[in-house]
Motif scaffolding. Structure first.
Motif, short mmCIF file in Angstrom:
data_model
loop_
_atom_site.label_atom_id
_atom_site.label_comp_id
_atom_site.label_asym_id
_atom_site.label_seq_id
_atom_site.Cartn_x
_atom_site.Cartn_y
_atom_site.Cartn_z
N ASP A 116 15.33 1.66 -17.63
CA ASP A 116 14.15 2.06 -18.39
C ASP A 116 13.36 0.83 -18.83
O ASP A 116 13.94 -0.19 -19.20
CB ASP A 116 14.60 2.83 -19.63
N GLY A 117 12.03 0.95 -18.73
CA GLY A 117 11.18 -0.17 -19.12
C GLY A 117 10.77 -0.99 -17.91
O GLY A 117 10.49 -2.18 -17.97
N ASN A 208 2.14 2.54 -29.05
CA ASN A 208 1.19 1.84 -28.18
C ASN A 208 -0.22 2.08 -28.72
O ASN A 208 -0.84 3.13 -28.45
CB ASN A 208 1.31 2.35 -26.73
N TRP A 242 5.84 -3.37 -30.45
CA TRP A 242 5.83 -2.46 -29.29
C TRP A 242 6.27 -3.24 -28.07
O TRP A 242 5.53 -4.05 -27.53
CB TRP A 242 4.45 -1.83 -29.05
N ALA A 244 7.48 -1.80 -25.28
CA ALA A 244 7.23 -0.98 -24.08
C ALA A 244 8.49 -0.85 -23.23
O ALA A 244 8.43 -0.59 -22.04
CB ALA A 244 6.08 -1.50 -23.24
N SER A 245 9.63 -1.07 -23.85
CA SER A 245 10.94 -0.67 -23.32
C SER A 245 11.59 0.12 -24.44
O SER A 245 11.96 -0.44 -25.47
CB SER A 245 11.81 -1.89 -23.03
N MET A 246 11.73 1.44 -24.21
CA MET A 246 12.27 2.28 -25.30
C MET A 246 13.61 1.75 -25.79
O MET A 246 13.89 1.75 -26.99
CB MET A 246 12.42 3.71 -24.79
N PHE A 260 9.53 4.82 -34.41
CA PHE A 260 9.02 4.74 -33.03
C PHE A 260 8.30 6.04 -32.73
O PHE A 260 8.79 7.14 -33.00
CB PHE A 260 10.20 4.59 -32.08
N TYR A 262 6.05 8.00 -29.58
CA TYR A 262 5.31 8.17 -28.35
C TYR A 262 4.82 9.61 -28.33
O TYR A 262 5.49 10.51 -27.82
CB TYR A 262 6.09 7.83 -27.07
N LYS A 274 5.00 11.46 -22.91
CA LYS A 274 5.30 10.65 -21.72
C LYS A 274 6.80 10.61 -21.46
O LYS A 274 7.24 10.63 -20.30
CB LYS A 274 4.79 9.22 -21.92
N LEU A 275 7.60 10.57 -22.53
CA LEU A 275 9.04 10.31 -22.37
C LEU A 275 9.76 11.58 -21.92
O LEU A 275 9.32 12.69 -22.20
CB LEU A 275 9.62 9.76 -23.68
N ARG A 276 10.87 11.39 -21.20
CA ARG A 276 11.62 12.52 -20.66
C ARG A 276 12.67 12.96 -21.65
O ARG A 276 13.35 12.15 -22.27
CB ARG A 276 12.30 12.12 -19.35
N GLU A 280 16.06 10.43 -21.80
CA GLU A 280 15.51 9.39 -22.68
C GLU A 280 15.55 9.89 -24.12
O GLU A 280 16.29 9.36 -24.95
CB GLU A 280 14.07 9.03 -22.28
P1 P6P Z 1 3.52 2.48 -22.28
C1 P6P Z 1 8.95 2.60 -20.08
O1 P6P Z 1 8.21 2.83 -18.91
C2 P6P Z 1 8.85 3.84 -20.96
O2 P6P Z 1 9.33 4.95 -20.30
C3 P6P Z 1 9.61 3.59 -22.27
O3 P6P Z 1 10.71 2.78 -22.09
C4 P6P Z 1 8.56 2.93 -23.15
O4 P6P Z 1 8.78 3.20 -24.53
C5 P6P Z 1 7.26 3.56 -22.68
O5 P6P Z 1 7.48 4.04 -21.34
C6 P6P Z 1 6.13 2.56 -22.65
O6 P6P Z 1 4.96 3.27 -22.30
O7 P6P Z 1 2.52 3.60 -22.09
O8 P6P Z 1 3.37 1.80 -23.62
O9 P6P Z 1 3.61 1.52 -21.14
#
Ligand code: P6P
Length: 333
Positions: A116-117, A208, A242, A244-246, A260, A262, A274-276, A280
């Motif tokens: 992830d990320g 984000n 942020w 951008a890696s959960m 956190f 999203y 966005k997240l599954r 996730e």
């Molecule tokens: P954005 C990484 O692709 C991910 O799935 C998560 O790990 C992370 O929190 C999110 O998407 C980042 O998304 O839109 O900020 O690039």
């Protein structure tokens, strides 16, 4: 402090709490070993043939990185022969991977986001592996995608491995959260923290910000109030992170608190987020709740959501209890 290995921790958890039957202990140890192999591949960087695109697409329609494919293969190969699993599901695979008939099938099902990320791989920022363990309900032989569609509160175990300055395995089997640091000299996972607790309050939010104009009003209100700082309705200044890696953002929150988000946004209004959910949000929600935090989709507890599809997406608000409650309350008002 006397060094406690992952195996000793799992054996003691079974002895004292009876929460880790031998097949689950084997599953966790096999996943932990697979994460060590992924860590070795990740740490090669440009010195190995592991960076860049795999020139293929996954079920999410995302271009796969070489390490996405490598990590997925490592987890499949490590887990399919052990007899502890009926099937696996992965962000990188359209449908479930049923354990081949040449191996015995077990009662557990393993779901994972193998790396992830991915947008951070090629720029050397922390990434991670997220995994979730469900029990197969019913003992009829054979397993289908429907068997996976269980709410997150039914997870038998969940965790992640973060490939950062340290390589750490973070795990729960429903009896609190434990953290293990990889000792590269001996190749073993060493218990470095247990009974992790997330502070109920925080001054740090993770979102984000570039999506601000697309958010729904409750999210805009919550973030605006954080940004208003000491002179605003919250009466205190906030900081923002942020990665951008959960995995990295959630690890920070487990270590020092934070919230956190999203959330749903109007860029793709048909998607709830966005997240599954399955590999996730659910595993992270289980960890966060086990550490005294909360995880909602803005309206309900993530672990209560009954999935309808394997790769369904979800909005996520997780972390310090009082902040998640505030942001969730704004959605109800
Ligand atoms: P954005 C990484 O692709 C991910 O799935 C998560 O790990 C992370 O929190 C999110 O998407 C980042 O998304 O839109 O900020 O690039």
């Amino acid at each position: 402090m006397k060094r406690v290995s992952l195996t000793q921790y799992l054996v003691e958890q079974q002895r004292e709490h009876g929460r880790i039957p031998p097949e689950l202990r084997l599953l966790i140890e096999v996943v932990a070993r697979a994460c060590k192999h992924i860590a070795i591949a990740v740490n090669k960087g440009a010195l190995g043939d592991v960076l860049g695109s795999a020139h293929s697409e996954n079920v999410q329609g995302e271009i796969q990185k070489k390490l996405d494919v490598i990590s997925n293969e490592v987890l499949i190969e490590a887990n399919e022969w052990g007899g502890h699993l009926a099937a696996m599901a992965s962000e990188e695979m359209d449908s479930i991977h049923v354990v081949p008939n040449r191996y015995p099938q077990g009662e557990y099902m393993l779901l994972f986001d193998p790396l992830d990320g991915s947008s951070n791989i090629d720029v050397n920022v922390s990434i991670g592996t997220i995994f979730s363990v469900l029990r197969k309900i019913g003992h009829a032989r054979g397993v289908s995608e429907e068997d996976f569609l269980q709410p997150g509160k039914q997870q038998a175990a969940a965790g992640y491995c973060v490939y950062g300055p340290q390589t750490m395995l973070v795990l729960t089997v429903g009896n609190g959260v434990a953290m293990f640091t990889l000792d590269r000299e001996t190749g073993s996972w060493v218990l470095t923290q247990q009974d992790v607790r997330i502070p109920e309050d925080t001054k740090e939010f993770a979102i984000n910000m570039s999506n601000l104009r697309h958010w729904a009003p409750p999210v805009k209100r919550y973030i605006d109030e954080c940004l208003a700082g000491k002179t605003g309705p919250r009466g205190k200044d906030f900081n923002m992170r942020w990665v951008a890696s959960m995995v990295a953002d959630v690890h920070r929150i487990l270590m020092r608190g934070g919230v956190f988000l999203y959330p749903w946004d109007q860029r793709e209004p048909e998607k709830p987020g966005k997240l599954r959910l399955m590999y996730e949000a659910n595993p992270m929600a289980f960890l966060v709740e086990q550490a005294g935090g909360l995880a909602t989709n803005g309206r309900e507890r993530i672990l209560d959501i009954v999935p309808t599809r394997l790769h369904e997406r979800v909005s996520v608000i997780l972390g310090s209890k009082n902040e998640v409650e505030t942001a969730t309350r704004y959605h109800a008002e």
